[in-house]
Write a protein that holds these residues in place. Structure first.
Motif, PDB file in Angstrom:
ATOM      1  N   TYR A 167      -9.959  33.804 -24.492  1.00  0.00           N
ATOM      2  CA  TYR A 167      -8.679  33.925 -25.177  1.00  0.00           C
ATOM      3  C   TYR A 167      -7.811  32.670 -25.046  1.00  0.00           C
ATOM      4  N   PRO A 168      -7.657  32.082 -23.857  1.00  0.00           N
ATOM      5  CA  PRO A 168      -6.808  30.883 -23.776  1.00  0.00           C
ATOM      6  C   PRO A 168      -7.354  29.710 -24.592  1.00  0.00           C
ATOM      7  N   LEU A 169      -8.654  29.614 -24.731  1.00  0.00           N
ATOM      8  CA  LEU A 169      -9.220  28.547 -25.558  1.00  0.00           C
ATOM      9  C   LEU A 169      -8.813  28.723 -27.017  1.00  0.00           C
ATOM     10  N   ALA A 170      -8.790  29.977 -27.475  1.00  0.00           N
ATOM     11  CA  ALA A 170      -8.353  30.239 -28.849  1.00  0.00           C
ATOM     12  C   ALA A 170      -6.884  29.872 -29.024  1.00  0.00           C
ATOM     13  N   THR A 215      -6.394  25.984 -28.927  1.00  0.00           N
ATOM     14  CA  THR A 215      -6.933  25.275 -30.089  1.00  0.00           C
ATOM     15  C   THR A 215      -6.362  25.819 -31.407  1.00  0.00           C
ATOM     16  N   ARG A 216      -5.380  26.693 -31.293  1.00  0.00           N
ATOM     17  CA  ARG A 216      -4.724  27.292 -32.465  1.00  0.00           C
ATOM     18  C   ARG A 216      -5.731  27.990 -33.386  1.00  0.00           C
ATOM     19  N   SER A 217      -6.671  28.691 -32.803  1.00  0.00           N
ATOM     20  CA  SER A 217      -7.673  29.431 -33.572  1.00  0.00           C
ATOM     21  C   SER A 217      -7.116  30.808 -33.922  1.00  0.00           C
ATOM     22  N   LEU A 218      -6.300  30.846 -34.953  1.00  0.00           N
ATOM     23  CA  LEU A 218      -5.608  32.075 -35.321  1.00  0.00           C
ATOM     24  C   LEU A 218      -6.570  33.200 -35.681  1.00  0.00           C
ATOM     25  N   ASP A 219      -7.696  32.881 -36.318  1.00  0.00           N
ATOM     26  CA  ASP A 219      -8.680  33.915 -36.648  1.00  0.00           C
ATOM     27  C   ASP A 219      -9.234  34.557 -35.385  1.00  0.00           C
ATOM     28  N   VAL A 221      -9.259  39.553 -31.702  1.00  0.00           N
ATOM     29  CA  VAL A 221      -9.379  40.222 -30.407  1.00  0.00           C
ATOM     30  C   VAL A 221      -8.265  41.231 -30.134  1.00  0.00           C
ATOM     31  N   TRP A 222      -7.243  41.282 -30.993  1.00  0.00           N
ATOM     32  CA  TRP A 222      -6.158  42.246 -30.819  1.00  0.00           C
ATOM     33  C   TRP A 222      -6.369  43.458 -31.719  1.00  0.00           C
ATOM     34  N   THR A 223      -5.972  44.642 -31.240  1.00  0.00           N
ATOM     35  CA  THR A 223      -5.928  45.806 -32.114  1.00  0.00           C
ATOM     36  C   THR A 223      -4.775  45.601 -33.097  1.00  0.00           C
ATOM     37  N   LEU A 271       0.610  36.175 -33.491  1.00  0.00           N
ATOM     38  CA  LEU A 271       0.061  35.121 -34.343  1.00  0.00           C
ATOM     39  C   LEU A 271       1.118  34.069 -34.672  1.00  0.00           C
ATOM     40  N   ASN A 272       2.360  34.505 -34.873  1.00  0.00           N
ATOM     41  CA  ASN A 272       3.449  33.551 -35.113  1.00  0.00           C
ATOM     42  C   ASN A 272       3.646  32.641 -33.906  1.00  0.00           C
ATOM     43  N   GLU A 273       3.567  33.203 -32.710  1.00  0.00           N
ATOM     44  CA  GLU A 273       3.736  32.383 -31.505  1.00  0.00           C
ATOM     45  C   GLU A 273       2.599  31.371 -31.360  1.00  0.00           C
ATOM     46  N   VAL A 274       1.368  31.843 -31.522  1.00  0.00           N
ATOM     47  CA  VAL A 274       0.216  30.942 -31.381  1.00  0.00           C
ATOM     48  C   VAL A 274       0.273  29.834 -32.434  1.00  0.00           C
ATOM     49  N   GLY A 275       0.777  30.134 -33.612  1.00  0.00           N
ATOM     50  CA  GLY A 275       0.884  29.129 -34.665  1.00  0.00           C
ATOM     51  C   GLY A 275       2.210  28.390 -34.698  1.00  0.00           C
ATOM     52  N   SER A 276       3.084  28.641 -33.727  1.00  0.00           N
ATOM     53  CA  SER A 276       4.441  28.097 -33.774  1.00  0.00           C
ATOM     54  C   SER A 276       4.490  26.579 -33.566  1.00  0.00           C
ATOM     55  N   PRO A 277       5.500  25.929 -34.133  1.00  0.00           N
ATOM     56  CA  PRO A 277       5.685  24.490 -33.912  1.00  0.00           C
ATOM     57  C   PRO A 277       5.927  24.151 -32.437  1.00  0.00           C
TER      58      PRO A 277
END
Length: 168
Positions: free
Chosen positions: A29-32, A35-39, A44-46, A75-81
């Protein structure tokens, strides 16, 4: 399985496979995220999954994502600026191996996380936290139903502060 009843080889193998799949999910999970792997993060989340960060984050490392929030905000957080800026400076979420318990199609795991962040030509370790992962098996795959993360820094609401209040 009843107490005292020996597990068959197949039951034991299935238990090991469950733990390994959960271990792989948590450790990848931390690698995703890094690396901003949004998919991968989304997968992995329900659909009704919740990330509960509490409200004791004095550093706001990736924006205003306090408290508990759902998959869209995850997803917004992982993709955030803000998180992208941290990635570009050098960011790695480091997880310890989880302790895992499985009960049928539900499981719980606990572990620690620290962040390694870039600072010029150097890096530093920040934000030690404790995690509890509540997982469910859906269509044969383990998914995160809820992740509860608490800082371990003595701040109000952190693991250490909460433990001190209970024992004092």
């Amino acid at each position: 399985m009843a107490v005292g009843q020996a597990a068959s080889l197949e039951q034991r193998l299935l238990a090991v496979e469950d733990r390994l799949a959960i271990h792989q999910l948590i450790m990848s999970y931390p690698l995703a995220v890094d690396t901003r792997s949004l998919d991968c993060v989304s997968e992995v989340w329900t659909e009704d999954g919740v990330f509960d960060r509490g409200s004791a984050d004095p550093h706001k490392h990736s924006g205003d994502f306090d408290g508990a929030y759902g998959k869209g905000n995850i997803l917004n957080e992982v993709g955030s600026p803000q998180l992208q800026t941290s990635r570009e400076a050098g960011l790695a979420h480091i997880m310890t191996a989880p302790h895992i318990t499985v009960d049928g199609d539900e499981a719980a795991a606990t572990n620690y996380t620290v962040l390694v962040v870039g600072k010029g030509d150097d890096c530093r370790v920040r934000r030690p936290s404790a995690n509890r992962w509540d997982l469910v098996r859906i269509d044969g795959a383990w998914r995160i139903k809820r992740r509860t993360l608490r800082l371990i820094d003595g701040s109000n609401g952190s693991v250490r502060a909460s433990s001190a209040r209970r024992s004092g």
